[in-house]
Design a protein around this motif. Structure first.
Motif, short mmCIF file in Angstrom:
data_model
loop_
_atom_site.label_atom_id
_atom_site.label_comp_id
_atom_site.label_asym_id
_atom_site.label_seq_id
_atom_site.Cartn_x
_atom_site.Cartn_y
_atom_site.Cartn_z
N LYS A 1 -33.43 -27.52 -3.63
CA LYS A 1 -34.22 -26.77 -2.67
C LYS A 1 -34.36 -25.31 -3.11
N ASP A 2 -33.28 -24.74 -3.59
CA ASP A 2 -33.33 -23.33 -3.99
C ASP A 2 -32.19 -23.04 -4.96
N VAL A 3 -32.38 -22.11 -5.87
CA VAL A 3 -31.32 -21.68 -6.78
C VAL A 3 -31.25 -20.16 -6.75
N ARG A 4 -30.07 -19.62 -6.60
CA ARG A 4 -29.85 -18.18 -6.66
C ARG A 4 -28.79 -17.93 -7.73
N VAL A 5 -29.02 -16.98 -8.60
CA VAL A 5 -28.05 -16.67 -9.65
C VAL A 5 -27.32 -15.39 -9.28
N GLY A 6 -26.00 -15.40 -9.41
CA GLY A 6 -25.21 -14.23 -9.09
C GLY A 6 -24.21 -13.94 -10.20
N LYS A 7 -23.25 -13.09 -9.91
CA LYS A 7 -22.25 -12.73 -10.91
C LYS A 7 -20.86 -12.98 -10.36
N LEU A 8 -19.96 -13.38 -11.25
CA LEU A 8 -18.54 -13.49 -10.90
C LEU A 8 -17.78 -12.50 -11.78
N ILE A 9 -17.05 -11.62 -11.15
CA ILE A 9 -16.27 -10.62 -11.89
C ILE A 9 -14.80 -10.85 -11.58
N GLU A 10 -13.99 -11.08 -12.63
CA GLU A 10 -12.55 -11.30 -12.42
C GLU A 10 -11.80 -10.02 -12.74
N ILE A 11 -10.94 -9.63 -11.85
CA ILE A 11 -10.20 -8.39 -12.03
C ILE A 11 -8.71 -8.68 -11.85
N GLU A 12 -7.90 -8.24 -12.82
CA GLU A 12 -6.44 -8.35 -12.67
C GLU A 12 -5.91 -7.04 -12.13
N LEU A 13 -5.13 -7.11 -11.09
CA LEU A 13 -4.59 -5.91 -10.46
C LEU A 13 -3.08 -5.92 -10.59
N GLU A 14 -2.50 -4.74 -10.58
CA GLU A 14 -1.04 -4.69 -10.54
C GLU A 14 -0.57 -3.48 -9.76
N GLY A 15 0.62 -3.62 -9.18
CA GLY A 15 1.25 -2.51 -8.47
C GLY A 15 0.61 -2.16 -7.14
N LEU A 16 -0.18 -3.08 -6.60
CA LEU A 16 -0.85 -2.80 -5.32
C LEU A 16 -0.42 -3.82 -4.27
N SER A 17 -0.30 -3.37 -3.03
CA SER A 17 -0.08 -4.31 -1.94
C SER A 17 -1.41 -5.03 -1.69
N LEU A 18 -1.34 -6.11 -0.95
CA LEU A 18 -2.56 -6.85 -0.66
C LEU A 18 -3.59 -5.97 0.04
N GLU A 19 -3.06 -5.18 0.98
CA GLU A 19 -3.97 -4.32 1.75
C GLU A 19 -4.62 -3.27 0.85
N GLU A 20 -3.78 -2.67 -0.02
CA GLU A 20 -4.32 -1.67 -0.95
C GLU A 20 -5.36 -2.30 -1.88
N ALA A 21 -5.06 -3.52 -2.32
CA ALA A 21 -5.98 -4.21 -3.22
C ALA A 21 -7.31 -4.46 -2.53
N GLN A 22 -7.25 -4.88 -1.28
CA GLN A 22 -8.48 -5.14 -0.52
C GLN A 22 -9.33 -3.88 -0.42
N ARG A 23 -8.64 -2.78 -0.07
CA ARG A 23 -9.36 -1.53 0.11
C ARG A 23 -9.99 -1.08 -1.22
N SER A 24 -9.17 -1.20 -2.27
CA SER A 24 -9.62 -0.78 -3.58
C SER A 24 -10.81 -1.63 -4.05
N LEU A 25 -10.73 -2.94 -3.83
CA LEU A 25 -11.82 -3.82 -4.26
C LEU A 25 -13.11 -3.50 -3.50
N LYS A 26 -12.96 -3.22 -2.22
CA LYS A 26 -14.14 -2.88 -1.43
C LYS A 26 -14.81 -1.63 -2.02
N ASP A 27 -13.97 -0.62 -2.36
CA ASP A 27 -14.50 0.60 -2.97
C ASP A 27 -15.19 0.31 -4.30
N MET A 28 -14.53 -0.55 -5.11
CA MET A 28 -15.12 -0.90 -6.41
C MET A 28 -16.49 -1.53 -6.22
N CYS A 29 -16.58 -2.43 -5.24
CA CYS A 29 -17.85 -3.13 -5.00
C CYS A 29 -18.91 -2.15 -4.55
N GLU A 30 -18.53 -1.29 -3.62
CA GLU A 30 -19.52 -0.36 -3.05
C GLU A 30 -19.99 0.66 -4.08
#
Lengths: 241, 98
Positions: B34-63
């Motif tokens: 019916k439809d095809v959409r192409v996107g990107k997958l970016i894998e990032i290895e993180l270290e020394g961050l709490s889950l919450e810090e990682a979430q915040r950091s990833l959101k910033d990276m995306c934005e």
């Protein structure tokens, strides 16, 4: 004085430099992307075409974070004139110095050919010499020149007369002359203040008789006129109206 | 800690690449597309961050870099191994959906 920024992967930097310096006799210097400030003696900064940082991630996305781009943003804030050509336009969009974004060309192909541009606004520092010639023939060379912006942004661009160039036919008609799928046939826009232009076509590739086309000179000569006016009156901005 | 960031074109933004892939699949004889959409997958290895810090950091990276929010949506998954996702965070136009 003109400054041409050189990013890793810029490939139209020397063309811009050549036209400004050797064809038009303007003092022109290259500015390396690692520079953190721009000398106030520069009046116009050119972000040239090319494939800065290999177009990785998105066109212009990485170049936006070059040290020089912070300086370019400050330069523009202070009223300096900035022209982004092709990849330079893409960088200005990514840096949010101009609104919108570029998508892949509608037909997915890289397009390298002459197109006609209808000059929609001649009351700008980039087009003040175009009153006598409202349709320019200038080549495009891009894979991602399909300009997109949400409807409210397009409305704003129109309301403020920020659409400077539209892809057209030789007679200025718009129908059937959209090479890449750009919204509203947009080929070039300015910011609200009127001192930043982004355009996909390459005026520096159409600025010498020997190359068979000098329509690009209308844009560079407009800039030279704007600088002259500035040095006489101190009014650099021709506000987009 | 590993994160997977998915970047896709917003709904309503034309995806010429998706259209080309779709027509390729149809030409190969695949049915029911019916439809095809192409996107990107970016894998990032993180270290020394709490889950919450990682979430915040990833959101910033995306934005700031990974997505151009004029035309793209993003969401990300954080987990030590792809099969053991410890947290899933979906963001679209700045709103947390799940």
């Amino acid at each position: 004085m003109f400054g041409v920024v050189v990013f890793p992967g810029s490939n139209c930097d020397h063309d811009c430099y050549h036209v400004l310096k050797h064809v038009l006799g303007q003092p022109t210097h290259f500015i390396w992307h690692q520079e953190e400030s721009i000398d106030p003696s520069f009046k116009v900064i050119v972000l040239p075409g090319g494939f800065s940082y290999g177009d990785y991630l998105r066109t212009g996305a990485i170049a936006r974070f070059s040290p020089v781009m912070k300086a370019v943003a400050r330069f523009a804030q202070n009223g300096g004139i900035v022209i982004g050509i092709c990849n330079g336009f893409q960088i200005l969009l990514e840096a949010r110095l101009l609104p919108g974004a570029m998508l892949r060309n509608r037909g997915l192909r890289f397009i390298c050919r002459d197109v006609y541009l209808r000059v929609e606004n001649t009351d700008t520092v980039f087009t003040n010499q175009c009153a006598s010639k409202r349709v320019l023939k200038i080549p495009i060379a891009h894979g991602e020149g399909n300009y997109f912006a949400p409807p409210h942004v397009i409305k704003e661009l129109k309301d403020n007369n920020q659409i400077v160039f539209r892809y057209s036919g030789p007679d200025g008609t718009l129908d059937d002359y959209n090479p890449n799928g750009s919204v509203e046939n947009i080929a070039g826009i300015i910011n609200k203040e009127g001192n930043i232009l982004g355009m996909m076509p390459h005026p520096e590739r159409a600025s010498e008789e020997i190359l068979g086309n000098t329509d690009g000179l209308y844009i560079f000569k407009s800039l030279i006129k704007a600088i002259e006016l500035h040095s006489n009156t101190g009014a650099v901005r021709s506000v987009a109206r | 800690m590993k994160a997977k960031v998915y970047v896709t074109l917003k709904k309503g933004v034309l995806d010429p690449q998706g259209k080309a892939v779709q027509s390729g699949l149809v030409h190969l004889g695949f049915k029911g597309i019916k439809d095809v959409r192409v996107g990107k997958l970016i894998e990032i290895e993180l270290e020394g961050l709490s889950l919450e810090e990682a979430q915040r950091s990833l959101k910033d990276m995306c934005e700031s870099l990974l997505a151009n929010t004029v035309i793209e949506d993003y969401h990300f998954e954080i987990g030590d191994a792809p099969e053991k996702v410890t947290e899933r965070c979906i963001l679209s136009e700045g709103k947390v959906i799940a």
